[in-house]
Design a protein around this motif. Structure first.
Motif, short mmCIF file in Angstrom:
data_model
loop_
_atom_site.label_atom_id
_atom_site.label_comp_id
_atom_site.label_asym_id
_atom_site.label_seq_id
_atom_site.Cartn_x
_atom_site.Cartn_y
_atom_site.Cartn_z
N GLY A 91 0.79 -1.22 0.00
CA GLY A 91 0.00 0.00 0.00
C GLY A 91 0.82 1.27 0.00
N LEU A 92 1.87 1.33 0.84
CA LEU A 92 2.67 2.54 0.90
C LEU A 92 3.43 2.76 -0.41
CD1 LEU A 92 3.56 4.92 2.62
CD2 LEU A 92 5.46 3.52 3.47
N ALA A 93 3.95 1.65 -0.98
CA ALA A 93 4.64 1.77 -2.27
C ALA A 93 3.66 2.17 -3.37
CB ALA A 93 5.30 0.44 -2.63
N MET A 94 2.43 1.64 -3.32
CA MET A 94 1.42 2.02 -4.29
C MET A 94 1.01 3.48 -4.10
SD MET A 94 -0.96 -1.42 -4.32
CE MET A 94 -1.94 -0.92 -5.74
N ALA A 95 0.96 3.92 -2.86
CA ALA A 95 0.66 5.33 -2.59
C ALA A 95 1.77 6.23 -3.14
CB ALA A 95 0.50 5.55 -1.09
N THR A 96 3.01 5.74 -3.07
CA THR A 96 4.14 6.50 -3.61
C THR A 96 3.97 6.71 -5.11
OG1 THR A 96 5.63 5.60 -1.93
CG2 THR A 96 6.65 6.54 -3.90
N GLN A 97 3.63 5.62 -5.83
CA GLN A 97 3.44 5.73 -7.29
C GLN A 97 2.23 6.59 -7.63
OE1 GLN A 97 5.47 4.72 -9.59
NE2 GLN A 97 4.21 5.19 -11.37
N THR A 98 1.14 6.41 -6.88
CA THR A 98 -0.07 7.19 -7.13
C THR A 98 0.17 8.67 -6.89
OG1 THR A 98 -1.43 5.30 -6.43
CG2 THR A 98 -2.52 7.45 -6.52
N ALA A 99 0.85 8.98 -5.78
CA ALA A 99 1.15 10.38 -5.47
C ALA A 99 2.07 10.99 -6.53
CB ALA A 99 1.80 10.48 -4.09
N SER A 100 3.00 10.18 -7.04
CA SER A 100 3.91 10.67 -8.08
C SER A 100 3.15 10.99 -9.36
CB SER A 100 5.00 9.64 -8.36
OG SER A 100 5.82 9.45 -7.23
N MET A 101 2.16 10.16 -9.70
CA MET A 101 1.36 10.42 -10.89
C MET A 101 0.58 11.72 -10.73
SD MET A 101 0.02 6.53 -11.58
CE MET A 101 -1.02 6.94 -13.00
N MET A 102 0.02 11.94 -9.53
CA MET A 102 -0.75 13.16 -9.30
C MET A 102 0.16 14.38 -9.25
SD MET A 102 -3.84 12.29 -9.35
CE MET A 102 -4.38 13.96 -8.98
N PHE A 103 1.30 14.25 -8.56
CA PHE A 103 2.21 15.38 -8.47
C PHE A 103 2.82 15.68 -9.83
CE2 PHE A 103 6.06 17.72 -7.37
CZ PHE A 103 5.55 18.64 -6.45
N MET A 171 -3.80 14.54 -24.45
CA MET A 171 -4.75 13.43 -24.32
C MET A 171 -4.03 12.08 -24.44
SD MET A 171 -7.72 14.72 -23.82
CE MET A 171 -6.92 16.02 -22.92
N ALA A 172 -3.15 11.97 -25.41
CA ALA A 172 -2.40 10.72 -25.61
C ALA A 172 -1.49 10.44 -24.41
CB ALA A 172 -1.57 10.81 -26.89
N GLY A 173 -0.85 11.48 -23.90
CA GLY A 173 0.03 11.31 -22.75
C GLY A 173 -0.72 10.88 -21.51
N LEU A 174 -1.95 11.36 -21.36
CA LEU A 174 -2.76 10.94 -20.22
C LEU A 174 -3.04 9.45 -20.27
CD1 LEU A 174 -4.45 11.70 -17.72
CD2 LEU A 174 -6.36 12.16 -19.26
N GLY A 175 -3.46 8.96 -21.45
CA GLY A 175 -3.74 7.53 -21.58
C GLY A 175 -2.51 6.67 -21.36
N ALA A 176 -1.40 7.06 -22.01
CA ALA A 176 -0.16 6.28 -21.87
C ALA A 176 0.39 6.38 -20.46
CB ALA A 176 0.88 6.77 -22.88
N GLY A 177 0.28 7.56 -19.84
CA GLY A 177 0.78 7.74 -18.47
C GLY A 177 0.03 6.90 -17.47
N GLY A 183 0.86 -0.17 -14.69
CA GLY A 183 1.77 -1.30 -14.85
C GLY A 183 2.74 -1.40 -13.69
N VAL A 184 3.26 -0.26 -13.25
CA VAL A 184 4.16 -0.25 -12.09
C VAL A 184 3.39 -0.63 -10.82
CG1 VAL A 184 5.68 1.18 -10.67
CG2 VAL A 184 5.69 1.44 -13.15
N LEU A 185 2.17 -0.13 -10.68
CA LEU A 185 1.35 -0.46 -9.51
C LEU A 185 1.11 -1.97 -9.43
CD1 LEU A 185 -1.37 2.36 -9.52
CD2 LEU A 185 0.48 2.05 -7.87
N ALA A 400 13.30 -3.07 -15.99
CA ALA A 400 12.73 -4.23 -16.68
C ALA A 400 11.21 -4.09 -16.82
CB ALA A 400 13.08 -5.52 -15.93
N VAL A 401 10.54 -3.69 -15.74
CA VAL A 401 9.08 -3.49 -15.78
C VAL A 401 8.73 -2.40 -16.79
CG1 VAL A 401 7.09 -2.70 -14.45
CG2 VAL A 401 8.72 -4.30 -13.43
N SER A 402 9.50 -1.32 -16.79
CA SER A 402 9.23 -0.20 -17.69
C SER A 402 9.41 -0.60 -19.15
CB SER A 402 10.15 0.98 -17.35
OG SER A 402 9.92 1.43 -16.03
N LEU A 403 10.39 -1.45 -19.43
CA LEU A 403 10.61 -1.90 -20.81
C LEU A 403 9.44 -2.75 -21.31
CD1 LEU A 403 14.42 -2.78 -20.76
CD2 LEU A 403 13.31 -0.79 -21.79
N VAL A 404 8.88 -3.56 -20.42
CA VAL A 404 7.70 -4.35 -20.80
C VAL A 404 6.54 -3.41 -21.16
CG1 VAL A 404 5.95 -5.97 -19.96
CG2 VAL A 404 8.37 -6.36 -19.44
N ILE A 405 6.33 -2.38 -20.35
CA ILE A 405 5.26 -1.41 -20.62
C ILE A 405 5.56 -0.63 -21.89
CG2 ILE A 405 3.99 0.56 -19.68
CD1 ILE A 405 4.82 -0.44 -16.87
#
Length: 423
Positions: A91-103, A171-177, A183-185, A400-405
Motif C-alpha cells: 500500500g505505501l509503495a502504491m501510494a508513492t506511485q499514485t502520489a507521483s502520478m498526481m504530483f 490526451m495521448a500522454g494521459l492515456g499512456a501515463g 503497470g508499475v502499480l 525491466a518493468v518499464s521496458l515491458v510497458i
C-alpha cells in the motif's frame, strides 16, 4: 560540414561549455567555414525557434507547478494517496506511485517529483520494511511518469519541434501515463504479496473523506487543464494561464502557504527556469536548422525507410536508439534534435505523429532513471544518500518493468490514440 559540426559540438560539451553555447557556437562556426551564409543566421534561427505561440504555455505551466509546490500540495496529495490505497498489499509503495502520478500532473517535472515525493515517503518506506534497493528504485522511477502526464513540458517541446497538436499530445500522454503508472502499480502489488510486506489499516470513510477534502483543490488542477482542453473551453496556452492563476489563488487564499514575498520568489524562480528551457530550445532550433541545410533529415529518412521497411522494425530500432540517447542527454534536448529527424521516415511508414511522440517521450522517460547518467539518479542522492552501485539492483527491476510497458505502448497504438480520437 556535418562531420565538423558534430565533432566540434562534442568537443565543446566535453570541456564543459554550457549546452546552449555549444549548440549555437558550433552552428555559427560550421556556417563560417563551410558555407557562404552569414553566421548571424544561426542567431536568427535561434530566436525564430522560440518565436512560437505554443511556447507561451511553457512559462505559465512552470509558474503553475512552482505555485503548487510552494503551496504545500505534495503533503496533501501523499496523505490522500495513502488513504486511498494504503491498506492494499504494498500500500505505501502504491501510494508513492499514485502520489507521483498526481504530483507529476501538477509539476510536469520528473526531478521535482522525485525530490518532493521521495523526501517524504522514502524514510517511511524503509521504516515499513521495504528494502533500500526497492524503495530507492521506486522513488527514482516514479518521477519519470511526469514526462507523460499533462501538463508535460516535454510533450510541449515535441509539439513545437514537429508542429503537432499540444491538446492531442496531452490526451495521448494521459492515456499512456495511466497505463505506465498502473503497470508499475501491478508490479508493486505482486512484489509486496510475494515478500509478505505489512499493510496499513484501511482508512475509514471519514478519514478518506477528510484527506480528499484537504487535497481537493490540488486534485482539481489536472481536471481543469485536461477537461478544459478536451471540452474545447480553452486552448493549451489558455489552460496554462488558467492553471497558473488558479494555483496562485489556491496557494495564497485557500491553503494560505504562499505569502506576497513567497509569490515574488516563486515568480523569480519560474522566470529563471523558463529562461533556461527557452535558451536550450533556441540553441537546439539553430542546430536543427543547419542539419536541415545539410540534408540530414532527408538522408536519415531515406536510410530508415530503406533499412526498416515496416513500422514494427522501425519502432524497434527507434526504441533501442532512444534508450541509449536518454542515458546521456536531457529529454528536452534529445526531443528537439531527434524528433524532426525521424518524423519524415515515421510518416512514410504510416506511423501517427502523436503516437510517435508518446513512444519517444516514454523512451526518454525511462532514460531519466537508466544508469549511468539518468538525471533522476543524481537528483535522488539528496533523498536516499545511496551510491550508484547501491541503487543499481533496485533500479534494474523497475527498468525491466518499464521496458515491458514500453513494448506494450509501442505496439498497441490505441493506448495513445484512443483519447485524442474521441475529440
Amino acid at each position: 560540414m556535418i562531420g565538423f559540426l558534430f565533432v566540434l559540438l562534442l568537443a565543446l560539451l566535453v570541456i564543459g561549455v554550457p549546452i546552449f553555447v555549444a549548440l549555437i557556437l558550433s552552428t555559427m562556426l560550421a556556417l563560417l567555414f563551410f558555407t557562404d551564409i552569414s553566421p548571424m543566421m544561426a542567431v536568427q534561427r535561434a530566436f525564430g525557434g522560440i518565436d512560437k505561440f505554443v511556447l507561451m504555455s511553457l512559462p505559465l505551466f512552470i509558474l503553475s507547478a512552482n505555485a503548487m509546490d510552494a503551496g504545500g500540495l505534495s503533503g496533501r496529495i501523499i496523505a490522500w494517496a495513502k488513504a486511498l490505497v494504503g491498506h492494499l498489499s504494498g500500500g505505501l509503495a502504491m501510494a508513492t506511485q499514485t502520489a507521483s502520478m498526481m504530483f507529476g500532473a501538477l509539476s510536469g517535472s520528473s526531478p521535482a517529483t522525485v525530490v518532493a515525493i521521495g523526501r517524504i515517503l522514502y524514510p517511511e518506506l524503509i521504516r515499513q520494511g521495504y528494502s533500500r534497493n526497492f524503495a530507492s528504485g521506486l522513488i527514482i522511477q516514479s518521477g519519470s511518469v511526469s514526462l507523460l502526464i499533462p501538463p508535460s513540458i516535454t510533450l510541449i517541446l515535441y509539439a513545437t519541434a514537429t508542429n503537432t497538436s499540444v491538446g492531442d499530445l496531452f490526451m495521448a500522454g494521459l492515456g499512456a501515463g495511466v497505463v505506465f503508472g498502473c503497470g508499475v502499480l501491478l508490479y508493486v502489488y505482486l512484489y509486496a504479496r510475494m515478500q509478505k510486506l505489512p499493510t496499513a489499516q484501511r482508512a475509514t470513510a471519514r478519514e478518506l473523506g477528510r484527506a480528499t477534502r484537504s487535497a481537493w483543490w490540488a486534485l482539481l488542477v489536472p481536471v481543469i487543464i485536461i477537461g478544459g482542453i478536451f471540452s474545447g473551453t480553452f486552448t493549451p496556452t489558455e489552460a496554462a494561464g488558467v492553471a497558473a492563476l488558479y494555483s496562485i489563488l489556491i496557494g495564497m487564499f485557500v491553503y494560505k502557504e504562499i505569502s506576497l514575498k513567497g509569490l515574488y520568489k516563486l515568480c523569480l524562480r519560474s522566470a529563471v527556469t523558463s529562461a533556461q528551457v527557452m535558451i536550450l530550445i533556441a540553441g537546439a532550433s539553430s542546430l536543427s536548422w543547419i542539419l536541415t541545410i545539410g540534408q540530414v533529415p532527408q538522408t536519415l529518412s531515406a536510410f530508415l525507410t530503406d533499412n526498416f521497411s515496416t513500422a514494427l522494425t522501425f519502432l524497434l530500432f527507434l526504441n533501442l536508439v532512444l534508450l541509449v540517447v536518454g542515458m546521456f542527454l536531457d529529454a528536452s534536448i534529445a526531443l528537439i534534435v531527434v524528433a524532426p529527424l525521424v518524423l519524415p521516415a515515421a510518416l512514410n511508414l504510416g506511423i501517427d505523429p502523436i503516437h510517435l511522440g508518446i513512444v519517444m517521450v516514454l523512451n526518454l522517460a525511462i532514460g531519466t532513471f537508466t544508469p549511468p547518467f539518468g538525471l533522476n539518479i543524481f537528483v535522488s542522492n539528496s533523498v536516499t544518500g545511496l551510491t550508484l552501485r547501491e541503487l543499481l539492483p533496485g533500479l534494474m527491476r523497475f527498468i525491466a518493468v518499464s521496458l515491458v510497458i514500453l513494448v506494450l505502448i509501442t505496439y498497441v497504438p490505441s493506448i495513445s490514440l484512443f483519447l485524442p480520437g474521441l475529440g
